[in-house]
Design a protein around this motif. Structure first.
Motif, PDB file in Angstrom:
ATOM      1  N   THR A  23      -2.665 -22.000  18.441  1.00  0.00           N
ATOM      2  CA  THR A  23      -3.547 -21.176  19.246  1.00  0.00           C
ATOM      3  C   THR A  23      -2.762 -20.013  19.832  1.00  0.00           C
ATOM      4  O   THR A  23      -1.857 -20.214  20.617  1.00  0.00           O
ATOM      5  CB  THR A  23      -4.179 -21.993  20.367  1.00  0.00           C
TER       6      THR A  23
ATOM      7  N   ILE B 204      -8.203 -15.553  24.279  1.00  0.00           N
ATOM      8  CA  ILE B 204      -9.535 -16.112  24.542  1.00  0.00           C
ATOM      9  C   ILE B 204      -9.499 -17.628  24.408  1.00  0.00           C
ATOM     10  O   ILE B 204      -9.985 -18.355  25.288  1.00  0.00           O
ATOM     11  CB  ILE B 204     -10.570 -15.501  23.559  1.00  0.00           C
ATOM     12  N   ASN B 205      -8.892 -18.100  23.328  1.00  0.00           N
ATOM     13  CA  ASN B 205      -8.802 -19.544  23.162  1.00  0.00           C
ATOM     14  C   ASN B 205      -7.897 -20.175  24.199  1.00  0.00           C
ATOM     15  O   ASN B 205      -8.124 -21.306  24.631  1.00  0.00           O
ATOM     16  CB  ASN B 205      -8.324 -19.878  21.747  1.00  0.00           C
TER      17      ASN B 205
ATOM     18  N   ILE C 222     -10.103 -20.647  27.082  1.00  0.00           N
ATOM     19  CA  ILE C 222     -11.046 -21.751  26.846  1.00  0.00           C
ATOM     20  C   ILE C 222     -10.331 -23.088  27.023  1.00  0.00           C
ATOM     21  O   ILE C 222     -10.850 -24.001  27.664  1.00  0.00           O
ATOM     22  CB  ILE C 222     -11.655 -21.648  25.427  1.00  0.00           C
ATOM     23  N   GLU C 223      -9.119 -23.187  26.486  1.00  0.00           N
ATOM     24  CA  GLU C 223      -8.361 -24.438  26.604  1.00  0.00           C
ATOM     25  C   GLU C 223      -7.965 -24.703  28.054  1.00  0.00           C
ATOM     26  O   GLU C 223      -7.961 -25.842  28.510  1.00  0.00           O
ATOM     27  CB  GLU C 223      -7.114 -24.392  25.714  1.00  0.00           C
TER      28      GLU C 223
ATOM     29  N   GLY D 121     -11.852 -26.535  27.390  1.00  0.00           N
ATOM     30  CA  GLY D 121     -12.745 -26.444  26.245  1.00  0.00           C
ATOM     31  C   GLY D 121     -12.003 -26.590  24.925  1.00  0.00           C
ATOM     32  O   GLY D 121     -10.778 -26.589  24.883  1.00  0.00           O
ATOM     33  N   GLU D 122     -12.781 -26.740  23.855  1.00  0.00           N
ATOM     34  CA  GLU D 122     -12.208 -26.805  22.515  1.00  0.00           C
ATOM     35  C   GLU D 122     -11.994 -25.394  22.005  1.00  0.00           C
ATOM     36  O   GLU D 122     -12.892 -24.557  22.116  1.00  0.00           O
ATOM     37  CB  GLU D 122     -13.178 -27.540  21.574  1.00  0.00           C
ATOM     38  N   PRO D 123     -10.833 -25.076  21.428  1.00  0.00           N
ATOM     39  CA  PRO D 123     -10.646 -23.741  20.864  1.00  0.00           C
ATOM     40  C   PRO D 123     -11.641 -23.476  19.731  1.00  0.00           C
ATOM     41  O   PRO D 123     -12.047 -24.408  19.032  1.00  0.00           O
ATOM     42  CB  PRO D 123      -9.211 -23.763  20.344  1.00  0.00           C
TER      43      PRO D 123
ATOM     44  N   TRP E 166     -12.619 -18.115  15.721  1.00  0.00           N
ATOM     45  CA  TRP E 166     -13.469 -16.948  15.856  1.00  0.00           C
ATOM     46  C   TRP E 166     -13.534 -16.125  14.573  1.00  0.00           C
ATOM     47  O   TRP E 166     -14.618 -15.774  14.115  1.00  0.00           O
ATOM     48  CB  TRP E 166     -12.963 -16.046  16.982  1.00  0.00           C
TER      49      TRP E 166
END
Lengths: 367, 314
Positions: free
Chosen positions: B146, B150-151, B154-155, B159-161, B164
């Protein structure tokens, strides 16, 4: 609704960043507006009259002092909770709404218990429109109306909420001369019909004099004089008020009091036995001159302005503060200006003496 | 009005511009129409002296072409999503900017900065931000690291990556990235135009609204938006036109591949389709596609103008 202004003061920070001096727009204004009266705030531009109006409206917060509507202290109350109607100088009608939508708009903003039903709203809007006689214009847009009609719509919009106090900012300044006469009668009529305490701001003394129950003359943030228009005109408190009221304006001379007599130049024009000797400024209303072959005031006539009912003799006098002086004489009297001199007697109650230093009125007993 | 004796002077001054416009604008337009209606027209073949029959073949070819429908769909989807989102966001930002006193100038500059930045460069930055794996042109077997911010975010929030834009990413994910990027790119100009409009609205309308006790939301919808409607109409109409010409932004994110590595051309647009046709020397087909695009823009703009006639208060 009685409106009480108590020691109202408003200062603005100076625009000039270097000086920390504040600009005083209104200074220590105290006045009680009696219930149901029409009050004219009068003064030259920049005298603080609009600031006073906006403080009453709540759009501006006073720096100090308090405002009461009846017995309620509304000083801290926001505009929308004061129950005022405000008519702006350029009316500020929403251009994209019809006349009807404009008038309905304040009612549609009401929430909770005050909320009216659709029919009640329409009813109220119709009544307001009828009051200002614009019922047949309801579906038009403001851009399709004349200035006078826009003015009426603005008044209707201000009245539809049934405000406790109606405020008008220079209501007639955007109208032409004929409409101005008509509209000021209209404002008077509407005010009489609704009995709403009304305050309006104007720089036009004629406007204020003609329709107000009382006028407040202001200068540089300070109230100069308050009272019934005729009283203020007949008894100006100082030179400024005397000069500000009346068309044509009052004639100002520099003069002196010596041995109980008032001199303008070399002419001893009046006996003023109780005034001590001093240099003074003399104001004579244009209607205070009487043509008299034996009169004491000698002027050099230059021309005659015919105004129908009256004529105005334009003449010069070496002691006058302005280039020409104007006297108003009944048109029945034939005036011959080919003569070298025109001589006037003066009506004592149209002559005011002011201190040269303070410009305050010096009263004198008329024998 | 120049009297007729001296009009020749005016014509002389105008002549260079008119000559250039005739050669580089008017003739290409006429030529596009001509090429579109010549069957299988190709510049190379034309140079070789081949004659072409008149017909509608280019249009049928365009419509039957495998990628055409997806190009049209991408273009329309991007327009339909980005124009309302960016307009509403720009309106809210402009209204907020207009309401503050301190920092207004500074913030105005910051919001305008993207406008003066190259959109390909911005696209590459966005691609990096939305990246999920080590290398952009990833393959199925690449190690997943990762990398994109943005990911990372999210992490960070547990959240789950999301994949995109890389190998194996979904169409929805791709489209989301494109919408975010296009909206972000479109904001500065719209904010500028709307802020200019807001600042020219007479303050007394707002004072009147205050006296009338108008709630904030109603001030926005009943006063600000109608008074701003000429600016809003301008912004919406031009951004629909820009939207239908979308191409650079896709290149900015996905490169010439116009899609994730495993599905090249997935996000191609109408303009991309025209370029592709040109690169295979099918000028006839490109011209036909250009005329179709022109017709779409024309219809949408007419509809826009029709609506704005009712809704815009000048």
């Amino acid at each position: 609704m009685k409106v009480v202004l108590q020691n109202l003061t408003k200062t603005f920070p100076s625009r000039n960043k270097k000086s920390n001096e504040e600009v005083v727009a209104v200074s220590d204004f105290s006045f009680t507006i009696p219930d149901g009266q029409l009050i004219g705030l009068l003064g030259p531009s920049g005298c603080g009259k609009s600031t006073t109006l906006y403080m009453i409206s709540g759009l501006q917060k006073p720096t100090s002092g308090r405002i009461f509507f009846g017995d309620d202290d509304v000083t801290e109350l926001s505009t929308e909770n004061r129950g005022i109607g405000l008519v702006f100088q350029n009316y500020a009608l929403y251009p994209h709404m019809t006349v009807k939508q404009n008038i309905l708009f304040p009612l549609q903003n009401l929430r909770g218990a005050d909320r009216l039903s659709k029919d009640e709203m329409l009813d109220r809007a119709q009544n307001a429109a009828r009051l200002v006689q614009i019922e047949e214009l309801m579906e038009r847009k403001p851009s399709e109306l004349s200035g006078g009609q826009q003015q009426r719509v603005a008044i209707a919009r201000a009245l539809v909420k049934m405000p406790r106090v109606l405020l008008l900012d220079e209501p007639l300044s955007n109208l032409d001369a004929r409409l101005r006469l008509q509209t000021r009668e209209e404002i008077r009529r509407i005010q009489k019909e609704t009995r709403i305490t009304t305050v309006f701001v104007t720089h036009d003394q004629e406007e204020a004099m003609s329709i107000s129950d009382m006028i407040v003359v202001m200068r540089a943030g300070i109230v100069q004089q308050t009272g019934k228009p005729q009283d203020v005109y007949d008894n100006p408190a100082n030179l400024f008020v005397a000069k500000f009221l009346g068309t044509p304006p009052i004639n100002v001379f520099s003069g002196r009091v010596q041995g109980g007599r008032l001199f303008i130049g070399e002419d001893a024009v009046l006996d003023v036995p109780d005034v001590p000797d001093q240099a003074v400024t003399v104001g004579i209303r244009p209607e205070g001159f009487v043509l008299d072959p034996q009169g004491p005031l000698r002027c050099h006539p230059t021309n005659v302005e015919v105004m129908g009912r009256d004529v105005s003799i334009v003449s010069t006098h070496p002691a006058a503060a302005s280039p020409v002086i104007r006297s108003i004489i009944n048109a029945d009297l034939r005036v011959d200006i080919s003569q070298e001199l025109v001589r006037y007697a003066l009506k004592p109650h149209k002559v005011f003496i002011f201190s040269k230093d303070t410009e305050a009125r010096i009263p004198f007993e008329v024998k | 009005m120049v009297d007729s004796k001296h009009q020749w002077k005016a014509w002389i001054y105008l002549a260079p511009a008119i000559a250039l416009l005739l050669v580089f604008t008017v003739w290409p337009i006429i030529n596009t129409v001509r090429m579109a209606f010549l069957e299988n027209y190709s510049g190379l073949k034309a140079a070789g002296g081949q004659a072409f029959a008149f017909g509608l073949g280019n249009f049928t070819k365009v419509i039957e072409y495998r990628r055409f429908v997806s190009c049209l769909k991408n273009t329309v989807l991007l327009c339909v999503w980005t124009v309302p989102i960016s307009t509403v966001l720009a309106l809210l930002i402009a209204v907020s900017l207009n309401a503050i006193r301190p920092l207004q100038r500074t913030l105005q500059t910051i919001f305008f900065l993207p406008y003066v930045t190259n959109s390909i460069a911005i696209g590459m930055v966005f691609a990096a931000m939305f990246n999920i794996v080590g290398s952009f042109y990833g393959t199925e077997n690449e190690i997943v690291v990762t990398a994109g911010i943005i990911n990372n975010i999210i992490e960070f929030f547990g959240g789950e990556p999301v994949n995109w834009i890389n190998y194996g990413s979904t169409y929805t994910a791709n489209l989301t990235v494109m919408i975010v990027y296009i909206v972000w790119n479109a904001l500065p100009f719209k904010i500028l135009v709307l802020l200019g409009g807001l600042q020219s609205i007479n303050k007394q309308y707002y004072e009147a609204a205050r006296v009338d006790g108008t709630p904030r939301w109603r001030v926005l919808t009943r006063i600000t938006v109608p008074l701003l409607s000429p600016m809003l109409a301008y912004v919406i109409i031009t951004s629909f036109i820009d939207g239908f010409k979308e191409y650079t932004s896709i290149v900015g994110i996905f490169g010439e591949n116009m899609g994730p590595p495993d599905d090249a051309g997935r996000l191609n647009t109408m303009v991309g389709f025209i370029y592709d046709s040109l690169s295979t020397n099918s000028q006839g087909r490109a011209s036909a596609a250009a005329l179709i695009l022109f017709a779409i823009i024309l219809v949408v703009t007419l509809v826009n103008l029709r609506i704005s006639k009712k809704r815009v208060h000048y």
